[in-house]
Write an enzyme that holds these catalytic residues in place. Structure first.
Site, PDB file in Angstrom:
ATOM      1  N   CYS A   3       0.820  -1.216   0.000  1.00 44.57           N
ATOM      2  CA  CYS A   3       0.000   0.000   0.000  1.00 44.57           C
ATOM      3  C   CYS A   3       0.849   1.259   0.000  1.00 44.57           C
ATOM      4  O   CYS A   3       0.674   2.140  -0.830  1.00 44.57           O
ATOM      5  CB  CYS A   3      -0.918   0.009   1.215  1.00 44.57           C
ATOM      6  SG  CYS A   3      -2.171  -1.246   1.113  1.00 44.57           S
ATOM      7  N   HIS A   4       1.759   1.361   0.949  1.00 44.85           N
ATOM      8  CA  HIS A   4       2.545   2.585   1.052  1.00 44.85           C
ATOM      9  C   HIS A   4       4.027   2.277   1.173  1.00 44.85           C
ATOM     10  O   HIS A   4       4.800   3.114   1.621  1.00 44.85           O
ATOM     11  CB  HIS A   4       2.057   3.435   2.219  1.00 44.85           C
ATOM     12  CG  HIS A   4       0.596   3.739   2.138  1.00 44.85           C
ATOM     13  ND1 HIS A   4      -0.334   3.012   2.817  1.00 44.85           N
ATOM     14  CD2 HIS A   4      -0.085   4.626   1.397  1.00 44.85           C
ATOM     15  CE1 HIS A   4      -1.545   3.457   2.514  1.00 44.85           C
ATOM     16  NE2 HIS A   4      -1.419   4.436   1.652  1.00 44.85           N
ATOM     17  N   GLY A   5       4.426   1.030   0.799  1.00 50.29           N
ATOM     18  CA  GLY A   5       5.832   0.705   0.672  1.00 50.29           C
ATOM     19  C   GLY A   5       6.613   0.567   1.968  1.00 50.29           C
ATOM     20  O   GLY A   5       7.713   1.098   2.086  1.00 50.29           O
TER      21      GLY A   5
END
Lengths: 430, 198
Positions: B162-164
């Protein structure tokens, strides 16, 4: 309140006279959006979007009530009941596509409405209260749209609910209990789906109430206009009906053509295909993106990737909420007495070459994956966004030399105003 | 300040008002006491209504009843991982290879965002069994890296798409926005191959 030359309601038919005596609702409508409301004669098409937003709200309520007759807010059957609406219910597919695309178009209309307010500084005195109520309506709209998107119980619904309620877990101390309380469980499930359905049904009516306050507050000073010069005399205004009912009606026709193009020919273009996969709590989609209208705020949320006193996660959440909450202070940040951007050379430059590109970048980066160069671009655009409102706007209003304003709306429209020639008041007023 | 309320005798008017306005030294009337008492009682009563209204939104009994999960991990070989469900959320159980344990041990603890050693995150005698929630501590996505072929991130553990956020072989946050390590739930070994979580 209205201008002294506003037309008085004079019912002729006996029934209308009777009604006016017992319940003066027709009089109320006549004074609010009829011939009894004098409006500046120079409004351009940017002034259509308030009426369009009101239309969108009614469209969403009508289609939404119909959908609620066939939808089942239970995690076991919610996804299937949406497919039931699409395949089995008479005209169900159309109701759902109008509702889903209607939400997107509602936001499009609202964003143009806000853009109008920002360029023409509609938020300035004496209209601060209209602006403040408008920001509240926008926040309510975002909450309603988010909860509505959870209802189909697809993958994006589920993981959207997980991520957005996860925002609250960033709050120190109370965050996690708060998230569990909001969801009614440790993860989104039946409890969350049910309460989101209940609130998604309720909030549009709260919005409708806030819209009435918004219009009430508007009718005290009357509508603003593209010159930003206040109404001085009857020659500056025309009655709302038939002049602006006609102009708004034309705009509504164009709007409906666009909306129906999407409903009938591109119904899923604005949605995400993953939401046609039923919610699966064990697998996150490869990339979670919210609906397009949340992209700028999602970009601001993701722009904070470093810990600085507070954890990065909390910074992101604070910045995202602050990006909208700072609009509440806008009437007091922009001190320039001139309203319209047309007469503000420096403001205009920062608006078109600063704020608008920054917003465009945030829109674009918010829909892109969380990797370079999008992260850096959203960081730059986020920084500009806050600088624009908190630093540049107050500075501009301090050093800027505005261009000369027309004497009156009549002069702006006709090139001359007899009263101005006669020298009744030669000082340019704002 | 005579209110149009009937007085004790039931007679409205001057006589009643005079009784109401019997004033002691401080200018306090008996009616003031009644007003304050009535409004306070109604106020406290109204505030009490908030308790059930707020409390009904908390997890219900059936949700709380799913609080423990039993798991048989006899077939979990070194290098493998499984996904289970605990409190309706994904749970990762990973059998670490000696190489993965060495990788986790080689990291200086002080360099971590959320300093914890592998030993603190596993049970004594079962240092190779890593049990964590499969919930990214950023915003709650399910990290990848359990099934074969999935992206395990730059530190060979888990990777949240999702956001690494990158987690290492001990499930510790190493890179990305997540603030803390993957949560290790309360659990115990009831036999060598049976876990009770919660």
């Amino acid at each position: 309140m209205s201008f002294p030359w506003a037309r008085a309601y004079q019912p002729k038919a006996p029934l209308m006279r009777y009604l006016d005596e017992k319940l003066p609702l027709p009089r109320f409508v006549y004074n609010a959006v009829g011939a009894g409301y004098p409006v500046p004669r120079n409004l351009n098409y940017m002034w259509n979007f308030g009426v369009l937003a009101g239309f969108c709200l009614m469209l969403q309520i009508v289609t939404g009530v119909v959908l609620a007759m066939h939808y089942a807010p239970n995690a076991l059957v919610a996804f299937d009941s949406v497919e039931h609406i699409m395949r089995d219910v008479n005209w169900g597919w159309m109701m759902r596509y109008v509702h889903a695309n209607g939400a997107s178009f509602f936001f499009l209309v609202i964003y143009i409405h806000i853009f109008r307010g920002l360029f023409y500084s509609s938020y300035k005195a004496p209209r601060e209260m209209i602006w403040l109520i408008g920001v509240v309506i926008f926040l309510l709209l975002m909450a309603t749209a988010f909860m509505g998107y959870v209802l189909p119980w697809g993958q994006m619904s589920y993981w959207g609910a997980q991520v957005i309620t996860g925002l609250f877990s960033a709050i120190p101390m109370v965050g996690e209990p708060l998230q569990i309380w909001i969801l009614g469980g440790f993860a989104p499930d039946n409890a969350a789906l049910n309460r989101f359905f209940s609130l998604h049904f309720l909030l549009p009516f709260v919005i409708a109430g806030a819209v009435i306050l918004h219009i009430w507050a508007l009718h005290i000073p009357g509508s603003s206009n593209p010159t930003g010069v206040e109404v001085k005399a009857e020659s500056d205004t025309v009655p709302f009906h038939p002049y602006y009912t006609a102009k708004d009606g034309f705009g509504l026709g164009i709007f409906l053509l666009l909306l129906m193009t999407f409903v009938f020919f591109l119904p899923n273009a604005l949605g995400h295909p993953d939401n046609y996969i039923e919610a699966n709590r064990l697998a996150t989609p490869a990339e979670i993106v919210p609906e397009w209208y949340f992209w700028p705020f999602y970009a601001i949320l993701r722009a904070f990737t470093f810990d600085f006193i507070l954890p990065a996660k909390l910074w992101g959440v604070l910045a995202m909420f602050a990006s909208i909450l700072l609009w509440f202070f806008l009437p007091w940040l922009d001190r320039s007495p001139v309203r319209s951007g047309h007469y503000r050379p420096l403001f205009r430059k920062f608006f078109w070459f600063g704020l608008i590109p920054a917003m465009a970048i945030l829109f674009w980066a918010g829909g892109a994956p969380a990797e370079e160069p999008y992260v850096m671009l959203s960081q730059i655009a986020t920084a500009y966004y806050f600088l624009h409102f908190l630093v540049f706007l107050p500075l501009i209003s301090w050093i800027e030399q505005p261009e000369p304003l027309p004497y009156s709306i009549t002069e702006a429209v006709l090139g001359e105003d007899k009263k101005a020639v006669l020298g009744e008041n030669t000082a340019p007023a704002t | 300040m005579a209110m149009a309320t009937p007085s004790g005798s039931g007679q409205p008017g001057a006589t009643g008002a005079m009784v109401d306005e019997q004033v002691d030294g401080d200018g306090v009337r008996r009616r003031d006491f009644i007003s304050i008492a009535a409004v306070s009682t109604a106020g406290v009563g109204g505030a009490m209504v908030l308790i059930p209204l707020i409390s009904q939104m908390a997890p219900s009994k059936d949700v709380l009843a799913q609080a423990t999960t039993e798991l048989d991990i006899s077939s979990l070989l070194p290098g493998q991982a499984i996904k289970a469900v605990f409190r309706k959320q994904p749970l990762f159980v990973r059998n670490l290879t000696p190489q993965e344990i060495a990788e986790a041990a080689a990291v200086p603890i002080s360099s971590l965002r959320d300093p914890q050693s592998l030993a603190e995150r596993t049970k004594e005698g079962h240092a190779n069994i890593l049990v964590t929630m499969g919930v990214c501590t950023h915003l709650g996505c399910v990290p990848l890296g359990v099934a074969e072929g999935e992206n395990k991130g730059e530190y060979n553990g888990y990777f949240c798409p999702c956001h690494g956020s990158h987690y290492d072989t001990a499930g510790r946050i190493r890179k990305g926005p997540a603030p803390t390590n993957l949560l290790v739930p309360d659990y115990e070994f009831t036999s060598d191959t049976t876990l009770v979580i919660g």
